[in-house]
Scaffold this motif. Structure first.
Motif, short mmCIF file in Angstrom:
data_model
loop_
_atom_site.label_atom_id
_atom_site.label_comp_id
_atom_site.label_asym_id
_atom_site.label_seq_id
_atom_site.Cartn_x
_atom_site.Cartn_y
_atom_site.Cartn_z
N SER A 96 0.84 -1.20 0.00
CA SER A 96 0.00 0.00 0.00
C SER A 96 0.87 1.25 0.00
CB SER A 96 -0.92 0.00 1.22
OG SER A 96 -1.85 -1.07 1.17
N LYS A 97 1.89 1.24 0.82
CA LYS A 97 2.83 2.36 0.86
C LYS A 97 3.49 2.56 -0.49
CE LYS A 97 5.55 5.54 2.66
NZ LYS A 97 5.07 6.84 3.15
N ALA A 98 3.94 1.47 -1.09
CA ALA A 98 4.60 1.54 -2.39
C ALA A 98 3.66 2.06 -3.48
CB ALA A 98 5.14 0.16 -2.78
N ALA A 99 2.36 1.78 -3.34
CA ALA A 99 1.38 2.19 -4.35
C ALA A 99 0.91 3.63 -4.16
CB ALA A 99 0.19 1.24 -4.32
N GLY A 100 1.33 4.27 -3.07
CA GLY A 100 0.93 5.65 -2.83
C GLY A 100 -0.40 5.80 -2.11
N HIS A 103 2.45 -0.71 14.58
CA HIS A 103 3.88 -0.38 14.60
C HIS A 103 4.45 -0.42 13.18
CE1 HIS A 103 3.62 -0.31 18.83
NE2 HIS A 103 3.75 -1.61 19.06
N LYS A 104 4.01 -1.40 12.39
CA LYS A 104 4.48 -1.52 11.02
C LYS A 104 4.10 -0.28 10.21
CE LYS A 104 6.13 -3.70 7.40
NZ LYS A 104 7.56 -4.11 7.30
N LEU A 105 2.88 0.19 10.37
CA LEU A 105 2.42 1.37 9.65
C LEU A 105 3.21 2.60 10.06
CD1 LEU A 105 -1.39 0.58 9.84
CD2 LEU A 105 -0.02 0.64 7.76
N LEU A 135 3.02 5.27 6.92
CA LEU A 135 1.75 5.18 6.21
C LEU A 135 0.64 5.47 7.23
CD1 LEU A 135 -0.12 4.53 3.88
CD2 LEU A 135 0.22 2.09 4.34
N PRO A 136 0.02 6.63 7.16
CA PRO A 136 -0.97 7.01 8.17
C PRO A 136 -2.10 5.99 8.31
CG PRO A 136 -0.39 8.91 6.83
CD PRO A 136 0.23 7.71 6.16
N TYR A 137 -2.51 5.79 9.55
CA TYR A 137 -3.62 4.89 9.80
C TYR A 137 -4.78 5.64 10.45
CZ TYR A 137 -1.76 4.51 14.66
OH TYR A 137 -1.31 4.77 15.93
#
Length: 289
Positions: free
Chosen positions: A98-102, A132-134, A139-141
């Motif tokens: 998801s992070k990689a996809a923007g 923690h991973k986010l 990558l905002p949650y």
């Protein structure tokens, strides 16, 4: 408004379907452009949603390539993957891709007892690990704590067969917990993700409840309202802990133990987020029992 128009939903179980329904209503109203449902195999059983305009995509949650192919263009990824450890852990790769996809916002699979706690164990620790991973990924949650689902938990499998007249409660049954229906969870999530400003979504915890009560209160009110007698058995906290030592996958005991110590209480009343959706008007426990 958030400006989010493109949503990907991982998981179409009991909570996921409610969120999907509400997002598709917003798609019909022109407020949302795309709703894509990720599945592990075919789109079987999703005809209701595809007929309403949803797209489906079969993915392998262990394959970065498979996930990358369906996440391009998504504004928000919502995970409603089940409590099974392998499913909760699958969110790590989903978050990376998801992070990689923007993707601009990731909603991890919470939708239950609050996990912002010290000394989290079991599924609560697994959910914290995703948070923690986010943070590591930047990558905002947005987290949604809802407490027990009042239109789901009163079933024999969890020991809460209230309509059948037999209930097993953890502890003494007096701990307060938050209760929200899955229908109202879907309504709230879809509303804030489309109507609330981005600044109020990123890194935000939403604490929502229809009402807070103890299980003893619920049973007493049910008996008074229906005239039916409910037989109640109490399982001491130590007994529940022993059961989980023998079988950590005993989900009913996981829930009963956490509720027995008030783990389903999502926060203090002044922490509640219900003002973010002024017209929410959620169903009460009495509405669904």
């Amino acid at each position: 408004m958030s400006g989010f128009k493109n949503f990907v939903i991982a998981g179409s179980g009991t909570v996921g379907t409610q969120i999907i329904r509400e997002l598709l209503k917003k798609k019909s109203a022109g407020e949302v452009d795309n709703v894509t449902i990720l599945t592990r195999s075919s789109s079987k059983g999703l005809d209701e949603f595809t007929a309403a305009g949803a797209k489906t995509a079969a993915v392998d949650y262990t394959s970065a390539k498979s996930l990358a192919a369906v996440l391009a263009g998504a504004d928000v990824v919502i995970s409603t993957l089940t409590h099974v450890p392998s499913a909760l852990n699958a969110q790590h790769l989903l978050a990376e891709q998801s992070k990689a996809a923007g993707v601009k916002l990731f909603v991890p699979s919470e939708f239950g007892n609050a996990t912002d706690r010290e000394g989290a164990e079991g599924i609560f620790a697994l959910k914290q690990a995703v948070q923690h991973k986010l943070k590591e990924l930047d990558l905002p949650y947005a987290l949604f704590f809802t407490g027990p689902h009042s239109d789901f938990v009163f079933i024999p499998a969890i020991g809460l067969d209230i309509k059948g007249g037999n209930v097993t409660l953890g502890g003494d049954g007096n701990a307060l917990n938050s209760f929200t229906t899955q229908v109202d969870i879907g309504r709230f999530v879809a509303y804030v993700l489309t109507q609330v400003p981005l600044s109020k979504l990123q890194w935000h915890i939403y604490r929502i409840e229809a009402e807070r009560k103890s299980f003893n209160q619920i049973i007493k009110e049910y008996e008074e309202r229906t005239g039916k007698k409910v037989n109640v058995t109490y399982r001491p906290v130590d007994e529940l802990k022993a059961a989980l030592e023998k079988n950590p996958a005993d989900f009913a005991s996981v829930l009963q133990l956490d509720w027995a110590v008030g783990g389903g209480l999502i926060g203090s009343e002044d922490q509640l987020s219900v003002s973010d959706y002024p017209d929410w008007n959620p169903k009460t426990i009495a509405d669904v029992l």
